[in-house]
Design an enzyme around this catalytic site. Structure first.
Site, short mmCIF file in Angstrom:
data_model
loop_
_atom_site.label_atom_id
_atom_site.label_comp_id
_atom_site.label_asym_id
_atom_site.label_seq_id
_atom_site.Cartn_x
_atom_site.Cartn_y
_atom_site.Cartn_z
CE1 TYR A 119 46.36 -27.58 -23.60
CE2 TYR A 119 44.51 -28.96 -22.93
CZ TYR A 119 45.86 -28.79 -23.12
OH TYR A 119 46.73 -29.82 -22.82
CG LEU A 165 50.82 -23.63 -16.71
CD1 LEU A 165 50.89 -23.37 -18.21
CD2 LEU A 165 51.01 -22.31 -15.97
CG HIS A 166 49.52 -30.13 -18.77
ND1 HIS A 166 48.30 -30.66 -18.41
CD2 HIS A 166 49.39 -29.69 -20.04
CE1 HIS A 166 47.46 -30.56 -19.43
NE2 HIS A 166 48.08 -29.97 -20.44
CG ASP A 167 55.13 -29.70 -18.57
OD1 ASP A 167 55.51 -29.38 -19.69
OD2 ASP A 167 54.58 -30.80 -18.32
#
Ligand code: RIB
Ligand code: CA
Length: 384
Positions: free
Chosen positions: A272, A284-286
């Site tokens: 990133y 931290l998407h998921d």
């Protein structure tokens, strides 16, 4: 300490993943939050090809001491287009930069259709209790509700990590790719990866976001929210040592699971910083899609607002981003108060999220998943 489920009732969840770095944290939360019952995991093309995302998923579950959880390989590509992967973000393997992954022991389930396995697992839960959680491209999800429309009635909810709204939806830092103007997508300036790929599957997008039964049960966690949860150096240090203030002076050695998950987050941080100039830490998407199913109250939607969601499906599906236009853009329309629609929170209690992640790591530590990792391997892996 642990957060207990009300009167011990667990939340049945099924995860559909394209395991890359952030999917690993979604598996951590789903496998080790004390309130979840992880029914099974299906894998899909996305961050890497299907066979790789399947291998990565099995390996992470092995690391978490959850080889009891069955992994079902799903779709290798969108239903009507070629697949696009995210090697620039996750590397060719989907989990590049990670040297501490254990060899998976449990084979993937190949002798049963993944759609039938998903249906059976979810349909046999008590009505209105189970959550289906998607942290990858939406191809499997679209196919599931096409083959088994009744499931939309039976489940409690569908939680999706995907989409990028922009236009000041939140003030999260979205990063900037060299030479580009406003960006709120991560695949193109407008499109987020999971939904962008599904826009190659107009049927899937339509059958999810416009399904009159499913849409009011759907929570969408877009980049506008996930970019509020950054794996900073401080967070990475805290998770590595279990927030033990004496860790450094006592010479404490991190547990194998914590070493692995820190390595995962460190690689993501590097990506990133390099690709999006987001140097404070990776979003931290998921795991937010999992947290939104387990603890919806930790997420705040302004006054219970709900939305109509439409994916731009016009445009050339092509790997070269320049010719893609707005393909995959998530367009949302706020609905009149009280009208049912998709829930899209605008924020969350970030400290609470990291607390849940820490609790899940403590639970994983208590399960004896991985052999001791030597200091040499830890140093070799770039963890300490
Ligand atoms: O855009 C981020 C999403 O795409 C995450 O789910 C990531 O793992 C990739 O699948
Ligand atoms: Ca993912």
């Amino acid at each position: 300490m642990a957060v207990e489920a009300p009167e011990g009732v667990r939340i049945p969840v099924w995860l559909d993943v394209d395991t890359g770095h952030d999917d690993a944290y979604a598996l951590l939360l789903a496998a080790h939050d004390s309130r979840t019952e992880l029914l099974g995991v299906s894998t899909v093309h996305g961050n890497a090809p299907l066979e790789q995302t399947t291998y990565n998923t099995r390996s992470i579950l092995e690391a978490l001491g959850r080889r009891d959880v069955r992994v079902h390989p799903g779709s290798a590509k969108p239903t009507s287009r070629s697949a696009v992967h995210a090697a620039d973000i996750h590397g060719v393997s989907g989990l590049d930069g990670v040297t501490l992954l254990p060899e998976p022991v449990q084979p993937a389930i190949e002798d049963v259709s993944f759609l039938d396995a998903m249906y059976h697992a979810l349909a046999t839960t008590p009505a209105n209790t189970a959550w289906l959680i998607s942290t990858g491209t939406l191809t499997n999800i679209g196919l599931l509700f096409q083959k088994y429309p009744y499931l939309a009635v039976h489940i409690k909810g569908l939680s999706i990590m995907g989409g990028a709204i922009g236009g000041g939806f939140t003030d999260a830092p979205m990063g900037k790719v060299k030479g580009e103007g406003e960006r709120f997508g991560n695949l193109t300036a407008f499109a987020e990866f999971n939904v962008r790929i599904i826009s190659c599957d107009p049927e899937a997008a339509q059958s999810i976001f416009t399904n009159p039964i499913l849409a009011p049960k759907t929570t969408l966690i877009p980049l506008d929210v996930t970019h509020q949860v950054l794996g900073t150096a401080e967070v990475r240090h805290g998770l590595l040592y279990g927030y033990d203030p004496r860790a450094i002076t006592s010479g404490a050695k991190p547990s194998p699971v914590r070493a692995l998950f820190t390595q995962i987050l460190s690689f993501f941080a590097h990506t990133y910083a390099e690709v999006f100039a987001l140097t404070s830490g990776p979003p931290l998407h998921d795991p937010l899609a999992v947290a939104a199913a387990i603890e919806p109250e930790t997420f705040n939607d302004v006054g219970g607002e709900r939305f109509l969601v439409d994916i731009v499906t016009k445009g050339v599906h092509a790997a070269d981003k320049a010719s893609v236009g707005e393909l995959g853009r998530t367009k949302v329309t706020k609905l009149p108060m009280g009208q049912p629609g998709v829930r899209i929170p605008r924020g969350l209690d970030v400290t609470r999220f990291w607390y849940l992640t820490e609790l899940a790591l403590r639970s994983a530590d208590a399960t004896t998943p991985m052999a001791e990792v030597s200091w040499g391997k830890l140093r070799e892996g770039g963890v300490v």
